[in-house]
Structures are given as C-alpha cells and as structure tokens.
Design an enzyme around this catalytic site. Structure first.
Site, PDB file in Angstrom:
ATOM      1  N   ARG A 248       0.838  -1.207   0.000  1.00 42.67           N
ATOM      2  CA  ARG A 248       0.000   0.000   0.000  1.00 42.67           C
ATOM      3  C   ARG A 248       0.880   1.268   0.000  1.00 42.67           C
ATOM      4  O   ARG A 248       0.989   1.948  -1.002  1.00 42.67           O
ATOM      5  CB  ARG A 248      -0.928  -0.041   1.232  1.00 42.67           C
ATOM      6  CG  ARG A 248      -2.099   0.921   1.171  1.00 42.67           C
ATOM      7  CD  ARG A 248      -1.752   2.350   1.514  1.00 42.67           C
ATOM      8  NE  ARG A 248      -1.143   2.507   2.847  1.00 42.67           N
ATOM      9  CZ  ARG A 248      -0.607   3.649   3.260  1.00 42.67           C
ATOM     10  NH1 ARG A 248      -0.586   4.717   2.485  1.00 42.67           N
ATOM     11  NH2 ARG A 248      -0.034   3.732   4.444  1.00 42.67           N
ATOM     12  N   ASP A 249       1.561   1.536   1.095  1.00 47.07           N
ATOM     13  CA  ASP A 249       2.340   2.781   1.173  1.00 47.07           C
ATOM     14  C   ASP A 249       3.500   2.734   0.172  1.00 47.07           C
ATOM     15  O   ASP A 249       3.863   3.749  -0.417  1.00 47.07           O
ATOM     16  CB  ASP A 249       2.883   2.976   2.598  1.00 47.07           C
ATOM     17  CG  ASP A 249       3.108   4.437   2.952  1.00 47.07           C
ATOM     18  OD1 ASP A 249       3.173   5.258   2.034  1.00 47.07           O
ATOM     19  OD2 ASP A 249       3.222   4.743   4.154  1.00 47.07           O
TER      20      ASP A 249
ATOM     21  N   HIS B 139       8.752   7.287   7.901  1.00 49.13           N
ATOM     22  CA  HIS B 139       9.343   7.415   6.553  1.00 49.13           C
ATOM     23  C   HIS B 139      10.799   7.833   6.771  1.00 49.13           C
ATOM     24  O   HIS B 139      11.117   8.554   7.717  1.00 49.13           O
ATOM     25  CB  HIS B 139       8.549   8.434   5.735  1.00 49.13           C
ATOM     26  CG  HIS B 139       7.254   7.860   5.246  1.00 49.13           C
ATOM     27  ND1 HIS B 139       7.110   7.314   4.002  1.00 49.13           N
ATOM     28  CD2 HIS B 139       6.049   7.697   5.866  1.00 49.13           C
ATOM     29  CE1 HIS B 139       5.876   6.851   3.858  1.00 49.13           C
ATOM     30  NE2 HIS B 139       5.209   7.064   4.979  1.00 49.13           N
TER      31      HIS B 139
ATOM     32  N   CYS C 253       4.070   9.336   0.202  1.00 51.79           N
ATOM     33  CA  CYS C 253       2.676   9.734   0.091  1.00 51.79           C
ATOM     34  C   CYS C 253       2.547  10.729  -1.056  1.00 51.79           C
ATOM     35  O   CYS C 253       3.307  11.696  -1.120  1.00 51.79           O
ATOM     36  CB  CYS C 253       2.199  10.363   1.405  1.00 51.79           C
ATOM     37  SG  CYS C 253       0.512  10.983   1.297  1.00 51.79           S
TER      38      CYS C 253
ATOM     39  N   ASN D 279       8.970   4.363   3.399  1.00 50.01           N
ATOM     40  CA  ASN D 279       9.043   3.943   4.805  1.00 50.01           C
ATOM     41  C   ASN D 279      10.411   3.334   5.044  1.00 50.01           C
ATOM     42  O   ASN D 279      11.083   2.902   4.122  1.00 50.01           O
ATOM     43  CB  ASN D 279       7.993   2.865   5.081  1.00 50.01           C
ATOM     44  CG  ASN D 279       6.597   3.362   4.830  1.00 50.01           C
ATOM     45  OD1 ASN D 279       6.114   3.324   3.721  1.00 50.01           O
ATOM     46  ND2 ASN D 279       5.952   3.842   5.865  1.00 50.01           N
TER      47      ASN D 279
HETATM   48  P1  HMG Z   1     -13.385  14.267  -2.253  1.00 49.99           P
HETATM   49  O1  HMG Z   1     -13.112  14.656  -3.674  1.00 49.99           O
HETATM   50  O2  HMG Z   1     -13.464  15.353  -1.252  1.00 49.99           O
HETATM   51  O3  HMG Z   1     -14.683  13.372  -2.052  1.00 49.99           O
HETATM   52  O4  HMG Z   1     -12.298  13.213  -1.802  1.00 49.99           O
HETATM   53  P2  HMG Z   1     -15.945  13.055  -2.872  1.00 49.99           P
HETATM   54  O5  HMG Z   1     -16.839  12.339  -1.922  1.00 49.99           O
HETATM   55  O6  HMG Z   1     -16.445  14.303  -3.544  1.00 49.99           O
HETATM   56  O7  HMG Z   1     -15.455  12.012  -3.991  1.00 49.99           O
HETATM   57  C1  HMG Z   1     -14.737  12.360  -5.149  1.00 49.99           C
HETATM   58  C2  HMG Z   1     -14.814  11.220  -6.145  1.00 49.99           C
HETATM   59  O8  HMG Z   1     -14.204  10.058  -5.608  1.00 49.99           O
HETATM   60  C3  HMG Z   1     -16.250  10.796  -6.456  1.00 49.99           C
HETATM   61  O9  HMG Z   1     -16.252  10.288  -7.784  1.00 49.99           O
HETATM   62  C4  HMG Z   1     -16.490   9.659  -5.489  1.00 49.99           C
HETATM   63  O10 HMG Z   1     -17.461   8.759  -5.927  1.00 49.99           O
HETATM   64  C5  HMG Z   1     -15.138   8.993  -5.471  1.00 49.99           C
HETATM   65  P3  HMG Z   1     -16.933  11.119  -8.995  1.00 49.99           P
HETATM   66  O11 HMG Z   1     -18.345  11.329  -8.546  1.00 49.99           O
HETATM   67  O12 HMG Z   1     -16.165  12.414  -9.074  1.00 49.99           O
HETATM   68  O13 HMG Z   1     -16.766  10.206 -10.153  1.00 49.99           O
HETATM   69  N1  HMG Z   1     -14.871   8.313  -4.191  1.00 49.99           N
HETATM   70  C6  HMG Z   1     -14.387   7.055  -4.088  1.00 49.99           C
HETATM   71  N2  HMG Z   1     -14.084   6.138  -5.024  1.00 49.99           N
HETATM   72  C7  HMG Z   1     -13.633   4.947  -4.559  1.00 49.99           C
HETATM   73  N3  HMG Z   1     -13.460   4.667  -3.252  1.00 49.99           N
HETATM   74  C8  HMG Z   1     -13.748   5.562  -2.307  1.00 49.99           C
HETATM   75  C9  HMG Z   1     -14.239   6.818  -2.718  1.00 49.99           C
HETATM   76  N4  HMG Z   1     -14.618   7.920  -2.045  1.00 49.99           N
HETATM   77  C10 HMG Z   1     -14.991   8.825  -2.948  1.00 49.99           C
HETATM   78  N5  HMG Z   1     -13.576   5.274  -1.026  1.00 49.99           N
HETATM   79  C11 HMG Z   1     -11.503  11.387  -0.474  1.00 49.99           C
HETATM   80  C12 HMG Z   1     -12.249  12.706  -0.478  1.00 49.99           C
HETATM   81  C13 HMG Z   1     -11.224  11.024   0.971  1.00 49.99           C
HETATM   82  C14 HMG Z   1     -12.372  10.330  -1.137  1.00 49.99           C
HETATM   83  C15 HMG Z   1     -10.198  11.578  -1.270  1.00 49.99           C
HETATM   84  O14 HMG Z   1      -9.529  12.698  -0.771  1.00 49.99           O
HETATM   85  C16 HMG Z   1      -9.284  10.377  -1.199  1.00 49.99           C
HETATM   86  O15 HMG Z   1      -9.606   9.300  -1.709  1.00 49.99           O
HETATM   87  N6  HMG Z   1      -8.124  10.544  -0.565  1.00 49.99           N
HETATM   88  C17 HMG Z   1      -7.177   9.445  -0.389  1.00 49.99           C
HETATM   89  C18 HMG Z   1      -5.825   9.995  -0.235  1.00 49.99           C
HETATM   90  C19 HMG Z   1      -4.870   8.860  -0.012  1.00 49.99           C
HETATM   91  O16 HMG Z   1      -5.158   7.693  -0.246  1.00 49.99           O
HETATM   92  N7  HMG Z   1      -3.657   9.239   0.425  1.00 49.99           N
HETATM   93  C20 HMG Z   1      -2.612   8.286   0.678  1.00 49.99           C
HETATM   94  C21 HMG Z   1      -2.875   7.409   1.859  1.00 49.99           C
HETATM   95  S1  HMG Z   1      -2.584   8.207   3.400  1.00 49.99           S
HETATM   96  C22 HMG Z   1      -0.871   8.052   3.639  1.00 49.99           C
HETATM   97  O17 HMG Z   1      -0.156   7.631   2.758  1.00 49.99           O
HETATM   98  C23 HMG Z   1      -0.334   8.374   4.989  1.00 49.99           C
HETATM   99  C24 HMG Z   1       0.006   7.136   5.829  1.00 49.99           C
HETATM  100  O18 HMG Z   1       0.932   6.300   5.163  1.00 49.99           O
HETATM  101  C25 HMG Z   1       0.616   7.589   7.162  1.00 49.99           C
HETATM  102  C26 HMG Z   1       1.765   8.586   6.925  1.00 49.99           C
HETATM  103  O19 HMG Z   1       2.805   8.210   6.407  1.00 49.99           O
HETATM  104  O20 HMG Z   1       1.525   9.742   7.257  1.00 49.99           O
HETATM  105  C27 HMG Z   1      -1.249   6.315   6.149  1.00 49.99           C
HETATM  106 MG    MG Z   2       3.045   6.531   5.162  1.00 50.45          MG
END
Ligand code: HMG
Ligand code: MG
Length: 302
Positions: free
Chosen positions: A15-16, A209, A240, A249
């Site tokens: 994933r990450d 990380h 990210c 990481n």
């Molecule tokens: P948004 O644009 O505010 O939300 O995104 P929305 O509800 O308006 O949805 C936008 C579009 O996405 C829509 O599609 C939804 O249907 C679709 P459209 O109508 O435009 O065709 N949608 C989805 N599709 C599939 N699965 C879903 C989903 N939700 C909405 N679950 C949202 C808000 C949270 C969805 C968006 O910002 C997002 O997906 N963000 C994810 C970001 C991400 O994955 N970042 C990386 C992971 S975190 C990380 O790496 C940190 C970590 O490792 C710890 C660290 O190191 O800090 C964990």
């Molecule tokens: Mg991370």
C-alpha cells in the site's frame, strides 16, 4: 525503559510502498508481492486502499488485488478506507482490518483527504461503527505527527488530541506517523510518551518514513518509550502522493537486521525478505533502498 523482547512488524509496501509509483503496476505483481510477504511470516500486511482512484490511481485495483491474494492463516490483511464507500469495498473484499487515516496537521488533512481534522473525525464515525459491527479490527493512522510538509511544526498535544479521538472511535491500534521523516529520536520519544499517556503503548505503532535517515534511531527511541509495533516497507519503497519529496518507509530489511541483531524476535524470515526486496526493486527498475538488504544480497551473490 527495558526494550521489548518481541516486536510486531506491519509490512506496508503493497500500500504505502506502491501508492506513489507513477507507472501503474499490474495487479498480478501486487498480488505476488503480498503473497510472498505473507509467506515470509509477516503477521500483518497492509494490502491496498479503498480510496478515490482519481486521488490515488495506483490503488484503483484494490478489489481485484484482495480477490486474488492467497491468504496465509493468521496473517492480518489491512486496507485503508477514508469513508463509507471505502468501508463497503473493504468489507466486500474480506479485509481483516480497516485503517482510517487522519492527521495532526490541518493543512495536511486538507491536502490528503480534502477536509479539516474535525470533519475527518465526523466522517470516520460511521466507518468506525460499521467496522466494529462487522467484527473487524479498526486502526487509526495519524499523519504528520512529527512535522508537516505544509505547516512545518506540529505540537505533541495535536497528536495526542487525534489519538484520543481515535480511541473514542474504538481503534484497536493507533499509528503515530512521521509522513515526511523529519523527526529525530528525542522528539520521537517525547511524542510517543505523550501518546502513551492516553493510549496503551501495546496499541501504538510507529510509522516512520526514512526521508532524513532517522528511522532506525527513531524506532530505538520509540522502543525506549514502550512501543513494540512498527510499520516497514520492503526495499524502502514508498511515499505519500500528498507529501512531496517524502521518500519511502524505513526498509524492512534494515529494521529486521537491527531487531534480530539485538535479540528481538519478529517471527519473520529476513533472508526471504531480502529476496523479495531485490525482486520487487528489479521489477520497478531500480536498486533497493535498503542498506542491509543490498549488503546481504551482495554477500549471497559473491
Ligand atoms: P473528495 O473529492 O473530497 O470526495 O475526496 P468526494 O466524496 O467528492 O469524492 C470524489 C470522487 O471520488 C467521487 O467520484 C467519489 O465517488 C469517489 P466522482 O463522482 O467524481 O466520479 N470516491 C471514491 N471512489 C472509490 N473509493 C472511495 C471513494 N470515495 C470517494 N472510497 C476522499 C475525499 C477522501 C475520497 C479523497 O480525498 C481520497 O480518496 N483521498 C485518499 C488519499 C490517499 O489515499 N492518500 C494516501 C494514503 S494516506 C498516507 O499515505 C499516509 C500514511 O501512510 C501515514 C503517513 O505516512 O503519514 C497512512
Ligand atoms: Mg506513510
């Protein structure tokens, strides 16, 4: 504090590690990575994310990946889910653990999940309820616990506040994440100690990380603060998409080499992990960024 005799490693490379890759990695490679990691003995593998494919295109095949993996009995397969749509995907896919992910920094919360910290907690409430009702494990990840790419300094009490909210939501485990790898050991120890004031240390994980090369030292500092769960990524893969310049990481091989060398058990086969690190790096067309991995691989090849 005495160091732990056993540490739980959560392998996050599928994933990450892969989410930041620019070229789409075929589903079969993702599945092979997860299968090989499970066979190497990881108790917990973070497999994929049920997030918007517009935001993170690399994770668009989450359902296909989960359907194709060969599950190892006893291994926990975790997936990220930021909202109910993500939870529905996670449930249908048979995930064992759902990860909600927030931040200790407002600016990062906006950049990563498009809402404020308070809004994110409100959005996580129904997800947490549904996860518990389905009898799954719930984990909460706190990004930018040691610093933010947008707002810089992050105070320990901001981390504690999110940890408290995650605990109220019923999280079984809470990750203190150094998204951009800026933390140094004494600061890490301070933040971990602050979080242990509200959360049982046995339920706190360190997610480091390695951007500034501080992760091994930060893991040692965390263990000194009572932490015994760490997230690592084979070959140091990762980053990210919403934290520019942040590298992967801490490499699993380096962490296993350090822990096993200190007599701390993980239950994971380091040799197998070295082969996986060399294989996936070759597949991605680059050298593994694991010092111990490359050193042992070179020794084996000689
Ligand atoms: P948004 O644009 O505010 O939300 O995104 P929305 O509800 O308006 O949805 C936008 C579009 O996405 C829509 O599609 C939804 O249907 C679709 P459209 O109508 O435009 O065709 N949608 C989805 N599709 C599939 N699965 C879903 C989903 N939700 C909405 N679950 C949202 C808000 C949270 C969805 C968006 O910002 C997002 O997906 N963000 C994810 C970001 C991400 O994955 N970042 C990386 C992971 S975190 C990380 O790496 C940190 C970590 O490792 C710890 C660290 O190191 O800090 C964990
Ligand atoms: Mg991370």
């Amino acid at each position: 504090m005495a160091l732990p005799s056993k540490v739980k490693i959560v392998e996050v490379s599928p994933r990450d590690g892969l989410q930041n890759e620019k070229q789409f990695i075929d589903t079969a490679t993702k599945v092979e990575l997860i299968n090989r990691l499970s066979e190497a003995g990881f108790p917990n593998v973070e497999a994929t994310s049920f997030v918007s494919p517009k935001w993170v295109p690399q994770m668009a095949d989450a359902a296909e990946v989960m359907a194709a993996i060969k599950r190892q009995p006893g291994t926990i397969y975790s997936v990220l889910a930021p909202n109910m749509r993500g939870f529905d995907g996670a449930l249908a896919a048979g995930a064992d653990e759902v990860v909600i992910f927030g931040a200790a920094s407002e600016a990062f919360s906006q950049a990563n999940i498009n809402c404020s910290i308070a809004e994110s907690i409100a959005r996580f409430e129904p997800v947490a309820e549904a996860v518990k009702a389905a009898g799954l494990r719930l984990r909460g990840s706190i990004s930018c616990a040691l610093g933010c790419p947008y707002q810089g300094e992050v105070q320990p009490n901001a981390v504690v506040e999110v940890a408290r909210r995650f605990l109220e939501l019923g999280c079984d485990e809470i990750d203190v994440a150094d998204t951009i790898g800026v933390g140094t050991p004494l600061r890490v120890e301070r933040v971990m100690k602050a979080v242990t004031e509200v959360v049982d240390p046995a339920r706190i994980a360190g997610h480091f990380h390695d951007t500034y090369g501080q992760s091994l030292a930060n893991i040692l500092a965390s263990m000194q603060a009572g932490i015994s769960i760490f997230h690592t990524s084979v070959a140091g893969l990762g980053g990210c998409p919403y934290a520019k310049g942040a590298t992967g990481n801490v490499a699993t091989e380096d962490v296993l080499y350090m822990l096993h060398g200190m007599g701390i058990e993980t239950g994971i086969d380091l040799d197998a992990v070295i082969d996986i690190g060399q294989w996936i790096s070759g597949h991605l067309g680059r050298k593994a960024s694991s010092r111990a991995g490359n050193a042992i691989a070179a020794r084996k090849a000689a």
